[in-house]
Design an enzyme around this catalytic site. Structure first.
Site, mmCIF file in Angstrom:
data_model
loop_
_atom_site.group_PDB
_atom_site.id
_atom_site.type_symbol
_atom_site.label_atom_id
_atom_site.label_comp_id
_atom_site.label_asym_id
_atom_site.label_seq_id
_atom_site.Cartn_x
_atom_site.Cartn_y
_atom_site.Cartn_z
ATOM 1 N N CYS A 83 0.831 -1.208 0.000
ATOM 2 C CA CYS A 83 0.000 0.000 0.000
ATOM 3 C C CYS A 83 0.865 1.256 0.000
ATOM 4 C CB CYS A 83 -0.851 0.049 1.271
ATOM 5 S SG CYS A 83 -2.551 -0.427 1.012
ATOM 6 N N HIS A 84 0.422 2.245 -0.731
ATOM 7 C CA HIS A 84 1.112 3.528 -0.736
ATOM 8 C C HIS A 84 0.724 4.334 0.505
ATOM 9 C CE1 HIS A 84 0.938 2.275 -4.956
ATOM 10 N NE2 HIS A 84 2.028 2.983 -5.131
ATOM 11 N N MET A 120 -8.257 0.264 0.672
ATOM 12 C CA MET A 120 -7.624 -0.521 1.731
ATOM 13 C C MET A 120 -7.764 0.172 3.090
ATOM 14 S SD MET A 120 -6.990 -3.135 0.067
ATOM 15 C CE MET A 120 -6.628 -3.995 1.602
ATOM 16 N N ASP A 135 -12.497 -8.103 20.853
ATOM 17 C CA ASP A 135 -11.640 -8.030 22.043
ATOM 18 C C ASP A 135 -12.435 -7.654 23.290
ATOM 19 O OD1 ASP A 135 -9.136 -7.928 23.475
ATOM 20 O OD2 ASP A 135 -9.262 -5.758 23.378
#
Lengths: 166, 166, 166, 166, 166, 166
Positions: A83-84, A120, A135
């Site tokens: 990823c950039h 993303m 969690d």
């Protein structure tokens, strides 16, 4: 709409020797781009009832998951190897109770002005928000599952807009 | 097996005012703990065929996703707000093609010797490995979805062992 | 000058449901922006004398704190949940001894060309520089305190310039 | 109580050439250690009223700042150059409104079992929680200041317990 | 070509008091910039043969090192204190076996469009790729050495192009 | 001493399918471990003279590089994909001028009490200290090279002590 690229003959993240690389976007124009992603968190109805009750007074359960999603969006390029790194102009995470699931529906909207998209970042935001819900509830139920992490829509960029099929 | 805790009356990450906190584990004993998590990545059969072909010569597609999962396990406590930072003693991520899905089945095994478990580390590893697969294939297909992120098993610690129901 | 916004009826980081979000700056113009922040570190005169003496030959006490401040400015968007990640064009941290305090006066200047300002980057830089001074001197004195972390000035951006009142 | 170390003749983080180093703690015993730190955030009464009102329905203002403090405690050794990386066994951040200030009183409690203490983790937690409050309110008032970041108490370790003087 | 700057009378990262700072680049123009760096990893021929054999089936040794280099490029401004955080538009790491060394030749190419260059990003990428090779082979041989980390070329920016002398 | 392991038939970081993994150390005993690594930074004599002069008043050039090395040691497990995250008990970086090189000799000593060694932490520290020197001097000379990054010695752990051959 078509969901498979016409140019399906190669994987853009591999060079012609099959080696992973961060692809060149320097020839692309920085434009406003937006992506929306979603995920579902499914649990037993007892677990859902407990979270709904526990969240009531102060909002820290869902608030914590929302914050985790927003902060994770900013970590995307550190987590996804190819990823950039991008500036981000807006990140919003929403978590809605869904008593039919039962569980929670999570959506994230990310915006930027950059040479490449923010799909993303939106997908990472919903994933980490969902993991954070897991969690916080795992002492109650270990069989909670995260389902249907998917891109809902994207706009901006040369590859055109996308909306998931109904 | 029972999947809902008997002590379901509270959320351990909230104090008695409903505020999020990182719970005290200083009274617990450091023991060997292990967790296995899994996820599925579902795609169109054309996408699956292209990745399988593209991955053949050098393995960089699945290798990249495995590495991303291993490295993400080490970022868990930075991503999940109330997770305790832990040493990790083993992280292994496996990605198997599943032509019936079609797509990939991802599993992660994490081990430590610590005061608390590594479920979140294993779940984070499979999530980020799955997101990395999405990233590498998204130019082919945007409708790829990540399914069934779940805890497969855990062992060690006072709360006892867990195996997901069949 | 007026120090309270006329539009004081809402908190920009909360949406209309009261939920935290990273606000949209994509409609704003990238302009040169600058912010200066300051902090004081107050200590006993014996502590101050020891640091002044210890720092003399090589500068590693104040040099370490300056570096920590510069590096922390780059971590701002990872620390402050709703901060936008920004490129930074200049970061300078200065630490001056103040025998009247006694202690140190810290200032940080941060510059960027971006859609939003760098006040938080400058405030984070002085805070972490101050914490680093505390860390290096805490074996001498635990009662050191960090005072008056504040924005000194900002320029650039639509909301106009700001200089703290005398 | 005495607040200045008897062994005030050197700075432990500098070697005998005056160079910064991370000091050797390998000869020390891992014991339970706890630290409490505090900070105040002072603002105009209009700003205080707006936050109190804005925070009411869902708690995201103070909840966001608490989370930021907890997550920052885990970043302490990445921010403070000579801090040892430590496991953390508990982190709790509390933020109380103080209408007399007016503003907020922040405290953080951190616990570990380690070879060295967690004073810096507690101080970092209150600092970043305070910076996050500033960030969320800065559109209302830029003259907010963070005051009196200090260690309230510590226990555990060979150097003995500490409580700030009244 | 001349390898020493004509303006050699000062170090740009020090201000006129000799203090480190992140230098101001806000007056510079964002242009496309590219840098190539290289490194060699030298080992015993037995070690080289084992890696070559071990890497054959799946590519995970060299693939892991390549990925580590790409991901490290994105961490450059967090590692090098006075480096500016930059967007990156392309990162490619190549690792070629060299039986004459014996060992591996590593090169990294980094591209951006920014106000300052990406030499440090390319150098960081080859360094971390080399360290990763060391890590994966250190059980075989501890005397592996990393040699000749150097800038091969850079282009873009006002200071002009550079190619290392033959 | 022998520098090639007798058990050279496999690479420990690859499983029996050739896939990278973080190897299991949970059966190992936590013992005190120490590693020393070194690197050289070679430059033109004009560059060396300028740094020596520039460093004189305040020490920020070498001090910055030392700090960068110490802080990088703490990032090792985030940079090297298969490294175990470890507590660190001591990190010391030294940089000595070498007028014969001409340039600088860098050494790092790292200590821990853990199940695995700290060779990679020491090697990462010298590498990043060297890169930081490059960064600070690159405006003067782009042909600076980093040479001979190597393990000098290690002690502790079942694999025995190691000292590099003369």
């Amino acid at each position: 709409m078509t969901q498979i690229s016409q140019n399906s003959s190669n994987l853009t993240h591999l060079d012609n020797q099959g080696q992973a690389q961060m692809v060149d976007v320097s020839h692309k124009t920085a434009t406003v781009r937006e992506a929306v992603a979603a995920a579902s968190v499914r649990m037993l109805s007892e677990t859902f009832a407990t979270i709904q009750a526990g969240n009531a007074p102060k909002g820290d359960v869902l608030g914590t998951a929302r914050l985790a999603g927003i902060m994770a969006a900013k970590q995307t390029s550190n987590l996804i190897p190819l990823c950039h790194p991008l500036p981000l102009h807006k990140v919003k995470v929403q978590i809605e109770p869904d008593s039919h699931l039962p569980g929670y529906q999570i959506t994230a909207l990310v915006k930027t002005k950059a040479e490449t998209g923010v799909e993303m970042e939106a997908l990472t935001a919903v994933s980490v928000a969902a993991l954070t819900l897991y969690d916080m509830a795992k002492a109650l139920e270990k069989s909670i599952s995260i389902e249907a992490i998917r891109l809902v829509s994207k706009s901006g960029g040369k590859s055109g807009d996308y909306h998931q099929a109904e």
